[in-house]
Design a protein around this motif. Structure first.
Motif, short mmCIF file in Angstrom:
data_model
loop_
_atom_site.label_atom_id
_atom_site.label_comp_id
_atom_site.label_asym_id
_atom_site.label_seq_id
_atom_site.Cartn_x
_atom_site.Cartn_y
_atom_site.Cartn_z
N ASP A 1 27.99 21.47 -3.93
CA ASP A 1 28.33 20.05 -3.95
C ASP A 1 28.08 19.37 -2.61
OD1 ASP A 1 30.24 21.44 -2.60
OD2 ASP A 1 31.94 20.30 -3.37
N LEU A 2 27.39 20.03 -1.71
CA LEU A 2 27.14 19.46 -0.38
C LEU A 2 25.67 19.72 -0.02
CD1 LEU A 2 28.44 18.11 2.16
CD2 LEU A 2 28.90 20.42 2.99
N VAL A 3 24.89 18.66 -0.04
CA VAL A 3 23.45 18.82 0.19
C VAL A 3 23.03 17.96 1.37
CG1 VAL A 3 21.16 18.66 -0.85
CG2 VAL A 3 23.13 19.19 -2.29
N LEU A 4 22.27 18.57 2.25
CA LEU A 4 21.79 17.85 3.42
C LEU A 4 20.33 17.44 3.18
CD1 LEU A 4 22.54 18.96 7.01
CD2 LEU A 4 20.32 18.11 6.43
N TYR A 5 20.05 16.17 3.39
CA TYR A 5 18.68 15.67 3.25
C TYR A 5 18.12 15.35 4.61
CZ TYR A 5 19.32 15.38 -1.75
OH TYR A 5 19.53 15.71 -3.07
N LEU A 6 16.90 15.82 4.82
CA LEU A 6 16.24 15.64 6.10
C LEU A 6 15.01 14.77 5.86
CD1 LEU A 6 16.66 16.84 8.94
CD2 LEU A 6 15.30 18.79 8.22
N THR B 1 0.86 -1.16 0.00
CA THR B 1 0.00 0.00 0.00
C THR B 1 0.91 1.22 0.00
OG1 THR B 1 -1.92 1.00 1.03
CG2 THR B 1 -0.25 0.18 2.52
N THR B 2 0.39 2.34 -0.49
CA THR B 2 1.24 3.50 -0.66
C THR B 2 1.29 4.34 0.61
OG1 THR B 2 0.67 3.54 -2.98
CG2 THR B 2 1.65 5.53 -2.10
N VAL B 3 2.47 4.77 0.97
CA VAL B 3 2.66 5.67 2.09
C VAL B 3 3.34 6.91 1.55
CG1 VAL B 3 3.77 5.99 4.33
CG2 VAL B 3 3.02 3.71 3.64
N ALA B 4 2.80 8.07 1.88
CA ALA B 4 3.43 9.31 1.44
C ALA B 4 4.30 9.84 2.57
CB ALA B 4 2.38 10.33 1.08
N MET B 5 5.46 10.29 2.21
CA MET B 5 6.29 10.93 3.21
C MET B 5 6.96 12.15 2.58
SD MET B 5 9.55 8.36 3.46
CE MET B 5 10.54 9.56 4.35
N ASP B 6 7.52 12.98 3.41
CA ASP B 6 8.18 14.18 2.91
C ASP B 6 9.66 14.11 3.22
OD1 ASP B 6 5.78 15.56 2.13
OD2 ASP B 6 5.39 15.82 4.27
N PHE B 7 10.41 14.80 2.44
CA PHE B 7 11.80 15.00 2.83
C PHE B 7 12.19 16.42 2.47
CE2 PHE B 7 14.28 14.78 -1.15
CZ PHE B 7 13.34 14.23 -2.03
N GLY B 8 13.22 16.89 3.13
CA GLY B 8 13.66 18.26 2.87
C GLY B 8 15.08 18.25 2.36
N ARG B 9 15.37 19.22 1.53
CA ARG B 9 16.71 19.31 0.96
C ARG B 9 17.28 20.68 1.28
NH1 ARG B 9 17.35 18.50 -5.39
NH2 ARG B 9 16.41 20.54 -5.40
N ILE B 10 18.45 20.69 1.87
CA ILE B 10 19.12 21.95 2.20
C ILE B 10 20.44 21.98 1.46
CG2 ILE B 10 20.03 23.41 4.05
CD1 ILE B 10 18.31 21.80 6.04
N SER B 11 20.57 22.89 0.52
CA SER B 11 21.84 22.99 -0.21
C SER B 11 22.80 23.83 0.62
CB SER B 11 21.62 23.64 -1.57
OG SER B 11 20.83 22.79 -2.36
N LEU B 12 23.81 23.16 1.17
CA LEU B 12 24.78 23.88 1.99
C LEU B 12 25.82 24.54 1.09
CD1 LEU B 12 25.25 21.24 4.82
CD2 LEU B 12 23.82 23.28 4.86
N ARG B 13 26.16 23.82 0.05
CA ARG B 13 27.04 24.32 -0.99
C ARG B 13 26.59 23.64 -2.26
NH1 ARG B 13 32.53 23.02 1.57
NH2 ARG B 13 32.33 21.40 0.02
#
Lengths: 123, 203
Positions: free
Chosen positions: B84-89, B70-82
């Motif tokens: 070439d350096l990205v933080l995923y939450l 069954t489908t579950v929806a979720m969210d994620f966040g992306r923070i571009s620190l630079r």
């Protein structure tokens, strides 16, 4: 307060079976597994369009610049499991390279952490 | 410990694009999505949950032969620190029936934030247990809802049975600055525990 923490789509999500028609019913991908934040990048190899589904081509286009599995899944709006199978197909055809995230837990060092810290402070 | 080649040519290969993963866990309605949205560009993600025996009984699967997910929806966040350096939450659903997703998310995660509501502290127990058992470093952030009693941090520490060195921070999940401070507190905590391993070749 409205919260999106848990959204059960079930019926509203529509048929569950259909996305897997794209994968010819496969629910597991071939080859080495990859992380949600593994980086995907299209190779320079040229593809035979007749061997690819339109969704493969959409994924391939998104991977022209390095992008993560999670970002691709969000952009093409397909379930993660389907996107993994499409990516594995493209990898098997040599059309994308999928690399493990550099910052795996056992490779964390202070240098990377300081970079992250500086980046956060500068936000 | 040996490190792989650090891309001496500086080419824009996939290796030069670094993605860092942080988990945000906590009970239902504690403000995970709010916090992700306050500090990052939020993105939807669809995933599937295998139907368990329990959910099979409640979900009507009649007429849908072979429906096992069954489908579950979720969210994620992306923070571009630079560039070439990205933080995923990644906000992880709190209930134990979603632990199959936690296992996938936890691999390679830098660390975690357990977001707790002081009125319902017990709801953060599963997340704390999960991270403790897997040795995933984490901190606790108390989301101070309007009108919620501001508990003494040490009271919360006792209630959650946390080690004295475990950071507990107060936050307002709606505030970008506050959410940012939570992430900074986590990374500072990780820095204290991390080995000193200078990586050569990266300026």
């Amino acid at each position: 307060m409205p919260s999106n923490d848990e959204r059960w789509l079930d019926d509203e999500a529509g048929p569950v079976v259909r996305p897997y028609a794209l994968t010819q019913g496969r629910t597991r991908h071939t080859g080495e597994s990859f992380d949600l934040v593994a980086t995907v990048m299209a190779t320079r190899a040229s593809a035979d369009p007749s061997s690819l589904a339109p969704e493969h081509i959409s994924v391939l286009q998104l991977a022209r610049t390095p992008t993560t599995v999670a970002d691709i899944a969000s952009d093409v709006d397909l379930p993660l499991g389907v996107v993994r199978i499409l990516l594995a197909d493209l990898r098997e055809l040599g059309l994308v390279a999928i690399s493990t995230p550099v910052t795996m837990a056992d490779r964390i060092d202070k240098h990377i952490l300081r970079e992250v810290l500086n980046g956060l402070r500068a936000l | 410990m040996d490190y792989g080649p650090s891309d001496p040519g500086g080419s824009a290969g996939p290796q030069s694009h670094r993605a860092i993963k942080i988990l945000l866990a906590g009970g239902f309605g504690v403000g995970k999505t709010t916090l992700v949205g306050a500090v990052s560009e939020i993105r939807p993600l669809r995933t599937e949950e295998p139907l368990t025996e329990g959910s099979m009984r409640t979900d009507s699967t009649q007429g849908v032969e072979g429906k096992t997910t069954t489908t579950v929806a979720m969210d994620f966040g992306r923070i571009s620190l630079r560039r070439d350096l990205v933080l995923y939450l990644f906000g992880t659903p709190g209930q134990q029936r979603f632990w199959f997703m936690w296992d996938e998310l936890a691999i390679g995660a830098l660390g975690a934030v357990v977001l707790a509501d002081t009125r319902r502290l017990a709801e953060s127990f599963p997340a704390i247990d999960y991270f403790e058992r897997r040795d995933i470093p984490f901190i606790v952030a108390l989301n101070c809802f309007d009108g919620a009693r501001i508990y003494e941090i040490e009271e919360v520490r006792m209630a959650l049975d946390l080690e004295p060195e475990m950071p507990i921070v107060l936050c307002d999940a709606r505030s970008r600055e506050s959410a940012k401070q939570v992430l900074i507190a986590l990374v500072e905590h990780l820095l204290q525990a991390a080995p000193e391993q200078p990586v050569s070749g990266i300026a």
